[in-house]
Design a protein around this motif. Structure first.
Motif, PDB file in Angstrom:
ATOM      1  N   GLY A 141      33.548  35.278  24.295  1.00 26.08           N
ATOM      2  CA  GLY A 141      32.400  35.099  25.183  1.00 26.08           C
ATOM      3  C   GLY A 141      32.823  34.760  26.598  1.00 26.08           C
ATOM      4  O   GLY A 141      32.318  35.337  27.578  1.00 26.08           O
ATOM      5  N   VAL A 142      33.770  33.820  26.720  1.00 23.38           N
ATOM      6  CA  VAL A 142      34.263  33.446  28.054  1.00 23.38           C
ATOM      7  C   VAL A 142      34.964  34.631  28.702  1.00 23.38           C
ATOM      8  O   VAL A 142      34.794  34.899  29.902  1.00 23.38           O
ATOM      9  CB  VAL A 142      35.210  32.231  27.952  1.00 23.38           C
ATOM     10  CG1 VAL A 142      35.944  31.991  29.265  1.00 23.38           C
ATOM     11  CG2 VAL A 142      34.416  30.986  27.550  1.00 23.38           C
ATOM     12  N   ARG A 143      35.746  35.360  27.944  1.00 17.38           N
ATOM     13  CA  ARG A 143      36.467  36.518  28.482  1.00 17.38           C
ATOM     14  C   ARG A 143      35.498  37.554  29.044  1.00 17.38           C
ATOM     15  O   ARG A 143      35.701  38.108  30.127  1.00 17.38           O
ATOM     16  CB  ARG A 143      37.333  37.134  27.393  1.00 17.38           C
ATOM     17  CG  ARG A 143      38.140  38.343  27.846  1.00 17.38           C
ATOM     18  CD  ARG A 143      39.126  38.769  26.770  1.00 17.38           C
ATOM     19  NE  ARG A 143      39.882  39.935  27.161  1.00 17.38           N
ATOM     20  CZ  ARG A 143      39.620  41.172  26.759  1.00 17.38           C
ATOM     21  NH1 ARG A 143      38.606  41.393  25.937  1.00 17.38           N
ATOM     22  NH2 ARG A 143      40.366  42.176  27.163  1.00 17.38           N
ATOM     23  N   ALA A 144      34.408  37.828  28.286  1.00 18.93           N
ATOM     24  CA  ALA A 144      33.421  38.808  28.752  1.00 18.93           C
ATOM     25  C   ALA A 144      32.757  38.345  30.039  1.00 18.93           C
ATOM     26  O   ALA A 144      32.553  39.133  30.976  1.00 18.93           O
ATOM     27  CB  ALA A 144      32.375  39.054  27.660  1.00 18.93           C
ATOM     28  N   GLU A 145      32.428  37.052  30.120  1.00 21.47           N
ATOM     29  CA  GLU A 145      31.806  36.512  31.333  1.00 21.47           C
ATOM     30  C   GLU A 145      32.737  36.650  32.535  1.00 21.47           C
ATOM     31  O   GLU A 145      32.327  37.086  33.615  1.00 21.47           O
ATOM     32  CB  GLU A 145      31.465  35.037  31.132  1.00 21.47           C
ATOM     33  CG  GLU A 145      30.368  34.773  30.119  1.00 21.47           C
ATOM     34  CD  GLU A 145      30.275  33.300  29.762  1.00 21.47           C
ATOM     35  OE1 GLU A 145      30.962  32.479  30.409  1.00 21.47           O
ATOM     36  OE2 GLU A 145      29.520  32.966  28.827  1.00 21.47           O
ATOM     37  N   LEU A 146      33.997  36.255  32.329  1.00 22.00           N
ATOM     38  CA  LEU A 146      34.932  36.252  33.448  1.00 22.00           C
ATOM     39  C   LEU A 146      35.347  37.656  33.861  1.00 22.00           C
ATOM     40  O   LEU A 146      35.618  37.900  35.042  1.00 22.00           O
ATOM     41  CB  LEU A 146      36.160  35.414  33.099  1.00 22.00           C
ATOM     42  CG  LEU A 146      35.874  33.923  32.898  1.00 22.00           C
ATOM     43  CD1 LEU A 146      37.145  33.176  32.541  1.00 22.00           C
ATOM     44  CD2 LEU A 146      35.248  33.316  34.152  1.00 22.00           C
ATOM     45  N   ARG A 147      35.388  38.579  32.914  1.00 25.33           N
ATOM     46  CA  ARG A 147      35.694  39.966  33.281  1.00 25.33           C
ATOM     47  C   ARG A 147      34.614  40.523  34.187  1.00 25.33           C
ATOM     48  O   ARG A 147      34.886  41.282  35.115  1.00 25.33           O
ATOM     49  CB  ARG A 147      35.820  40.836  32.038  1.00 25.33           C
ATOM     50  CG  ARG A 147      37.128  40.658  31.301  1.00 25.33           C
ATOM     51  CD  ARG A 147      37.235  41.566  30.107  1.00 25.33           C
ATOM     52  NE  ARG A 147      37.440  42.946  30.508  1.00 25.33           N
ATOM     53  CZ  ARG A 147      37.516  43.960  29.663  1.00 25.33           C
ATOM     54  NH1 ARG A 147      37.384  43.744  28.358  1.00 25.33           N
ATOM     55  NH2 ARG A 147      37.724  45.179  30.090  1.00 25.33           N
ATOM     56  N   ALA A 148      33.354  40.146  33.921  1.00 23.41           N
ATOM     57  CA  ALA A 148      32.253  40.620  34.751  1.00 23.41           C
ATOM     58  C   ALA A 148      32.319  40.021  36.156  1.00 23.41           C
ATOM     59  O   ALA A 148      31.905  40.650  37.138  1.00 23.41           O
ATOM     60  CB  ALA A 148      30.916  40.268  34.085  1.00 23.41           C
ATOM     61  N   GLU A 149      32.876  38.800  36.259  1.00 24.69           N
ATOM     62  CA  GLU A 149      32.955  38.112  37.550  1.00 24.69           C
ATOM     63  C   GLU A 149      34.211  38.480  38.338  1.00 24.69           C
ATOM     64  O   GLU A 149      34.273  38.265  39.546  1.00 24.69           O
ATOM     65  CB  GLU A 149      32.956  36.596  37.319  1.00 24.69           C
ATOM     66  CG  GLU A 149      31.687  36.080  36.645  1.00 24.69           C
ATOM     67  CD  GLU A 149      31.844  34.630  36.176  1.00 24.69           C
ATOM     68  OE1 GLU A 149      32.876  33.996  36.518  1.00 24.69           O
ATOM     69  OE2 GLU A 149      30.952  34.156  35.466  1.00 24.69           O
TER      70      GLU A 149
END
Length: 201
Positions: A141-149
């Protein structure tokens, strides 16, 4: 070592054929169904053409002469074949598998000692519990959020280094203690180089 290149295959929606009628054939068929494969179980003796259109096949008949005929067709048709307890007629070995959610840990001996692989899998199961599946969900979940940012031109090597350092934190300890929210905050902060002291208390 035989079967030296480990890989996980996508079989969802693909035709997979299992030969045999015993418990092992049934178990392999069930595992393929669980993975989303379109499974055909053939309990009669092999006939030429049984592998037409198949992606993968498992031979669990105990008959090595039949395995040899199956292997010859698999070679012609480009089908991946695993012949149980018959490495000479295999394109791949099936490892012992431990699953915790989407976390999959496999142990393989290259087909040389499958019983030992199963024993090691069972030993790992005493250490790698359900909390590891929970942590995987959190990390993903954190990885997906940070990839988008993340900026499109960001340095991949630097990003990988930050992940390695972030995962050095005792995230699994926090998850085991029921402090999943703190584990998530700590992970995001570590990746941002802004570690919150209260999250590691």
């Amino acid at each position: 070592m035989a079967f030296a290149f480990p890989v996980s295959l996508e079989v969802a929606g693909r035709r997979c054929v299992v030969f045999g009628a015993g418990p092992l054939a049934q178990a392999r068929a069930a595992a393929l169904l669980d993975a989303g494969a379109v499974v055909t179980v053939i309990a009669r003796p092999y006939e030429d053409g049984d592998l037409t259109g198949a992606f993968l096949a498992v031979a669990a008949t105990g008959d090595r002469a039949e395995h040899a005929r199956l292997f010859a067709e698999a070679e012609r048709e480009g089908v991946l074949l695993n012949a149980v307890d018959d490495p000479a007629h295999c394109h791949f070995a099936v490892p012992a598998v431990l699953r915790q959610g989407d976390l999959v840990v496999t142990v393989s001996t290259g087909g040389r000692a499958p019983g030992y692989a199963g024993r090691l899998r069972d030993e790992l199961a005493r250490t790698v519990g359900a909390e590891h599946g929970t942590l995987l969900d959190l990390i993903a979940g954190v990885r997906a959020e940070l990839r988008a940012e993340r900026p499109s031109g960001a340095d991949f090597d630097e990003w990988a280094r930050k992940w390695r350092e972030a995962l050095d934190h005792d995230l699994i300890g926090l998850v085991r203690a029921g402090r999943t929210g703190e584990a998530r905050t700590l992970l995001r902060a570590a990746l941002a180089d802004d570690e919150p002291k209260e999250a590691v208390a």
